[in-house]
Write an enzyme that holds these catalytic residues in place. Structure first.
Site, PDB file in Angstrom:
ATOM      1  N   THR A 194      40.263  41.302  19.812  1.00  0.00           N
ATOM      2  CA  THR A 194      41.612  41.876  19.987  1.00  0.00           C
ATOM      3  C   THR A 194      41.638  43.344  19.546  1.00  0.00           C
ATOM      4  OG1 THR A 194      42.578  39.714  19.538  1.00  0.00           O
ATOM      5  CG2 THR A 194      44.047  41.597  19.319  1.00  0.00           C
ATOM      6  N   VAL A 195      41.150  43.608  18.348  1.00  0.00           N
ATOM      7  CA  VAL A 195      41.255  44.957  17.776  1.00  0.00           C
ATOM      8  C   VAL A 195      40.179  45.886  18.350  1.00  0.00           C
ATOM      9  CG1 VAL A 195      41.130  46.273  15.626  1.00  0.00           C
ATOM     10  CG2 VAL A 195      42.312  44.076  15.661  1.00  0.00           C
ATOM     11  N   ALA A 222      28.463  45.601  18.853  1.00  0.00           N
ATOM     12  CA  ALA A 222      27.922  44.264  18.560  1.00  0.00           C
ATOM     13  C   ALA A 222      29.004  43.210  18.775  1.00  0.00           C
ATOM     14  CB  ALA A 222      27.435  44.197  17.113  1.00  0.00           C
ATOM     15  N   GLY A 238      48.896  46.852   9.773  1.00  0.00           N
ATOM     16  CA  GLY A 238      48.584  47.263  11.156  1.00  0.00           C
ATOM     17  C   GLY A 238      48.655  48.745  11.396  1.00  0.00           C
ATOM     18  N   GLY A 255      47.948  37.955  20.046  1.00  0.00           N
ATOM     19  CA  GLY A 255      46.865  38.654  19.322  1.00  0.00           C
ATOM     20  C   GLY A 255      47.231  39.051  17.908  1.00  0.00           C
ATOM     21  N   ASP A 312      46.340  35.842   4.056  1.00  0.00           N
ATOM     22  CA  ASP A 312      46.188  37.197   4.625  1.00  0.00           C
ATOM     23  C   ASP A 312      47.106  38.181   3.885  1.00  0.00           C
ATOM     24  OD1 ASP A 312      45.416  39.014   7.112  1.00  0.00           O
ATOM     25  OD2 ASP A 312      47.595  39.141   6.905  1.00  0.00           O
ATOM     26  N   LYS A 321      46.213  41.528   1.465  1.00  0.00           N
ATOM     27  CA  LYS A 321      46.837  42.853   1.608  1.00  0.00           C
ATOM     28  C   LYS A 321      47.533  43.258   0.301  1.00  0.00           C
ATOM     29  CE  LYS A 321      47.422  42.225   6.567  1.00  0.00           C
ATOM     30  NZ  LYS A 321      48.250  41.553   7.578  1.00  0.00           N
ATOM     31  N   GLY A 369      48.485  43.198  15.949  1.00  0.00           N
ATOM     32  CA  GLY A 369      48.247  43.420  17.375  1.00  0.00           C
ATOM     33  C   GLY A 369      47.186  44.494  17.582  1.00  0.00           C
TER      34      GLY A 369
HETATM   35  P1  NAP Z   1      38.752  38.677  17.035  1.00  0.00           P
HETATM   36  O1  NAP Z   1      39.597  38.873  18.220  1.00  0.00           O
HETATM   37  O2  NAP Z   1      38.370  37.292  16.635  1.00  0.00           O
HETATM   38  O3  NAP Z   1      37.419  39.551  17.233  1.00  0.00           O
HETATM   39  C1  NAP Z   1      36.288  39.415  16.423  1.00  0.00           C
HETATM   40  C2  NAP Z   1      35.124  40.098  17.119  1.00  0.00           C
HETATM   41  O4  NAP Z   1      33.970  40.054  16.281  1.00  0.00           O
HETATM   42  C3  NAP Z   1      34.735  39.462  18.454  1.00  0.00           C
HETATM   43  O5  NAP Z   1      34.453  40.454  19.396  1.00  0.00           O
HETATM   44  C4  NAP Z   1      33.449  38.678  18.108  1.00  0.00           C
HETATM   45  O6  NAP Z   1      32.553  38.593  19.217  1.00  0.00           O
HETATM   46  C5  NAP Z   1      32.859  39.572  17.047  1.00  0.00           C
HETATM   47  N1  NAP Z   1      31.963  38.868  16.137  1.00  0.00           N
HETATM   48  C6  NAP Z   1      32.275  37.836  15.308  1.00  0.00           C
HETATM   49  N2  NAP Z   1      31.172  37.451  14.620  1.00  0.00           N
HETATM   50  C7  NAP Z   1      30.175  38.270  15.015  1.00  0.00           C
HETATM   51  C8  NAP Z   1      28.793  38.384  14.680  1.00  0.00           C
HETATM   52  N3  NAP Z   1      28.232  37.581  13.759  1.00  0.00           N
HETATM   53  N4  NAP Z   1      28.049  39.354  15.283  1.00  0.00           N
HETATM   54  C9  NAP Z   1      28.610  40.182  16.206  1.00  0.00           C
HETATM   55  N5  NAP Z   1      29.922  40.135  16.565  1.00  0.00           N
HETATM   56  C10 NAP Z   1      30.681  39.181  15.980  1.00  0.00           C
HETATM   57  O7  NAP Z   1      39.433  39.318  15.735  1.00  0.00           O
HETATM   58  P2  NAP Z   1      40.486  40.522  15.697  1.00  0.00           P
HETATM   59  O8  NAP Z   1      41.857  39.988  15.789  1.00  0.00           O
HETATM   60  O9  NAP Z   1      40.034  41.606  16.592  1.00  0.00           O
HETATM   61  O10 NAP Z   1      40.319  40.973  14.153  1.00  0.00           O
HETATM   62  C11 NAP Z   1      39.186  41.692  13.727  1.00  0.00           C
HETATM   63  C12 NAP Z   1      39.396  42.182  12.294  1.00  0.00           C
HETATM   64  O11 NAP Z   1      40.554  43.012  12.261  1.00  0.00           O
HETATM   65  C13 NAP Z   1      39.658  41.096  11.270  1.00  0.00           C
HETATM   66  O12 NAP Z   1      39.133  41.510  10.021  1.00  0.00           O
HETATM   67  C14 NAP Z   1      41.175  41.031  11.179  1.00  0.00           C
HETATM   68  O13 NAP Z   1      41.628  40.537   9.948  1.00  0.00           O
HETATM   69  C15 NAP Z   1      41.491  42.490  11.311  1.00  0.00           C
HETATM   70  N6  NAP Z   1      42.838  42.804  11.795  1.00  0.00           N
HETATM   71  C16 NAP Z   1      43.343  42.176  12.883  1.00  0.00           C
HETATM   72  C17 NAP Z   1      44.594  42.520  13.353  1.00  0.00           C
HETATM   73  C18 NAP Z   1      45.220  41.837  14.535  1.00  0.00           C
HETATM   74  O14 NAP Z   1      46.415  42.050  14.762  1.00  0.00           O
HETATM   75  N7  NAP Z   1      44.484  41.044  15.299  1.00  0.00           N
HETATM   76  C19 NAP Z   1      45.332  43.518  12.708  1.00  0.00           C
HETATM   77  C20 NAP Z   1      44.776  44.164  11.581  1.00  0.00           C
HETATM   78  C21 NAP Z   1      43.526  43.794  11.136  1.00  0.00           C
HETATM   79  P3  NAP Z   1      32.958  37.800  20.563  1.00  0.00           P
HETATM   80  O15 NAP Z   1      34.066  38.614  21.191  1.00  0.00           O
HETATM   81  O16 NAP Z   1      31.720  37.816  21.401  1.00  0.00           O
HETATM   82  O17 NAP Z   1      33.396  36.438  20.133  1.00  0.00           O
HETATM   83  N1  HSE Z   2      46.996  38.382  11.237  1.00  0.00           N
HETATM   84  C1  HSE Z   2      47.483  39.603  10.696  1.00  0.00           C
HETATM   85  C2  HSE Z   2      49.008  39.582  10.737  1.00  0.00           C
HETATM   86  C3  HSE Z   2      46.963  40.763  11.484  1.00  0.00           C
HETATM   87  O1  HSE Z   2      49.570  38.728  11.422  1.00  0.00           O
HETATM   88  O2  HSE Z   2      49.615  40.408  10.069  1.00  0.00           O
HETATM   89  C4  HSE Z   2      47.323  42.104  10.890  1.00  0.00           C
HETATM   90  O3  HSE Z   2      46.658  42.312   9.689  1.00  0.00           O
END
Ligand code: NAP
Ligand code: HSE
Length: 437
Positions: free
Chosen positions: A15-16, A45, A136, A189, A203, A207, A313
């Site tokens: 997603t990110v 990666a 975010g 997302g 979570d 924070k 998001g």
């Molecule tokens: P996500 O959609 O699950 O994406 C994770 C990514 O990491 C995927 O591309 C996955 O590959 C890859 N990955 C996982 N294990 C791996 C490994 N061992 N080697 C290589 N690649 C690997 O998660 P996300 O929502 O983007 O969140 C990512 C980070 O940002 C997290 O720490 C989350 O807490 C943080 N975050 C998220 C948000 C949000 O709103 N989503 C906001 C702020 C912070 P594949 O795609 O091939 O499965």
């Molecule tokens: N899962 C987290 C949230 C993503 O809903 O706030 C942003 O850090």
């Protein structure tokens, strides 16, 4: 003047990560025109290179070998957006060892091993930037680290989890059930890979630990943060809150108890906690809806500041990552790096020693004398009742109380004794109420 490009190794493209790739596609020329800095994605990666990411990627840019990305001499800065503690921690430490700056959105990792990561970065003289890890797209970490570094901050309080705020908004405003609202948040997302982290308050606790660390200069880890989630909140609680002029929100609070003269260089005792709260409907936090976050920072000199924006998001989080990437590029061109400074150890005040007003819901037998028996237990523990109402009759009877300010320990003792009463079938929700202090 155009400098050497900043070559990015992206670890994770979900997603990110994918949102960052898209944002860079449009913004790279704009950033270069405005600053002379050129950002380039060198390698990415992922776990599954065959997944359709809806992105136009250069052939051969994807790999499943994250270690080779963080050690690649052609990579200047590592953006870690894979999530989780391991292997993210080892990959980040390896990148730092290789002299690379790191930009991360990983609050779970920072709230678990932040001190180790920051110490390694200081030793190597490289950046570890993490604006995207808290709230975010809201610029919050940078103001706390830079603009407010000298401010005697008393309290940081707010909504820091977009998923739970989205779920509570949908449940309160449209009467959507919990499961459906969570599924929507996942589809949009907002949720973590394992949404238990969101709904159980983990979570937000991570924070809260990061915010307390940078606001107070104290090393706080996620395990220090008292946390409750939103899974126990029932439709009855939401209806009652609405009738009484409240909205239920999941709040993170980091508070510093200051001595009479706030000149002690040692950090005072602090409290760090995450739990649902009945927020008065006229409070600014009550109008923070859906995936938006809002954080109040209260300082002795500056007074009250409020930060507001999209807390989850892909787009908002990518925006925060991009700001950090530009900082990393600027710092690299100057041979400098950002620092969180020395994090001292602090004393955490236990939740039992805090004061609050409480909303308490009890399932009771509906017969004469029950109210007196229940009220007697409150009275014996010195917990004074502000208001009481009954909903339902017979086997469905529920008593809802709001107390005056009471010590948590006394409320827990009250609940323990209420459980022993034959007329109390069940203790339902116990939710703190946001009062004046
Ligand atoms: P996500 O959609 O699950 O994406 C994770 C990514 O990491 C995927 O591309 C996955 O590959 C890859 N990955 C996982 N294990 C791996 C490994 N061992 N080697 C290589 N690649 C690997 O998660 P996300 O929502 O983007 O969140 C990512 C980070 O940002 C997290 O720490 C989350 O807490 C943080 N975050 C998220 C948000 C949000 O709103 N989503 C906001 C702020 C912070 P594949 O795609 O091939 O499965
Ligand atoms: N899962 C987290 C949230 C993503 O809903 O706030 C942003 O850090």
């Amino acid at each position: 003047m155009t400098s050497l490009p900043l070559r990015i190794g992206l670890v994770g493209c979900g997603t990110v990560g994918a949102a960052l790739v898209e944002l860079l596609t449009t913004q790279v020329p704009v950033i270069e025109a405005r600053t002379g800095l050129r950002l380039e994605i060198e390698r990415i990666a992922v776990r599954d290179p065959d997944k359709d990411r809806g992105l136009a990627l250069m052939p051969g840019i994807l790999t499943t070998d994250a270690h080779s990305v963080v050690t690649d001499p052609a990579v200047d800065v590592v953006v870690e957006v894979m999530g989780g503690v391991e292997p993210a921690r080892s990959l980040i430490l390896t990148a730092i060892e290789c002299g690379k700056a790191v930009v991360t959105a990983n609050k779970e990792l920072l709230a678990t091993a932040g001190a180790e990561v920051f110490a390694a970065a200081e030793e190597a003289g490289v950046d570890v930037l993490f604006e995207a890890a808290v709230a975010g797209g809201i610029p919050l970490v940078r103001p706390l680290r830079e603009s407010l570094l000298g401010e005697p901050i008393r309290r940081v309080m707010g909504i820091v989890n977009g998923t739970t705020n989205y779920i509570l908004t949908r449940m309160s405003e449209q009467g959507v059930d919990y499961e459906q609202a969570l599924a929507e948040a996942q589809r949009l997302g907002y949720a973590e890979a394992d949404p238990t982290a969101d709904v159980e308050g983990y979570d937000a606790a991570a924070k809260c630990a990061i915010l307390a660390s940078i606001a107070f200069g104290v090393n706080v880890v996620v395990g220090d943060v008292y946390h409750e989630g939103i899974t126990g909140i029932a439709a009855t609680d939401i209806r009652y809150a609405d009738r009484k002029g409240y909205v239920i929100k999941l709040l993170a609070v980091a508070e510093r108890f200051v001595p009479e003269l706030d000149r002690d260089p040692e950090p005072a005792e602090i409290s760090v906690r995450v739990h649902p709260v009945l927020v008065p409907a006229n409070h600014p936090l009550a109008s923070v809806r859906e995936s938006f976050n809002a954080v109040f920072v209260e300082g002795a000199a500056v007074g009250e500041l409020m930060f507001y924006g999209r807390g989850a998001g892909g787009g908002p989080t990518a925006s925060a990552l991009l700001g950090d990437l530009i900082d990393a590029a600027v710092n690299r061109s100057k041979g400098s790096h950002a620092t969180v400074g020395t994090l001292r150890s602090g004393r955490i005040r236990p939740i039992e020693d805090l004061d609050s007003e409480y909303y308490i819901c009890l399932d009771v037998v509906d017969r004469p004398g029950v109210l007196a028996a229940v009220a007697g237990v409150f009275g014996r523990h010195g917990v004074s009742i502000l208001s009481m109402e009954q909903e339902g009759l017979g086997d469905e009877a529920q008593l809802m109380f709001i107390t005056h300010t009471a010590r948590e320990r006394s409320v827990r003792d009250t609940l323990a004794d209420l459980r022993k009463l034959e007329v109390v079938h069940r203790i339902g929700s116990v939710i703190r109420v946001l009062g004046e202090s």
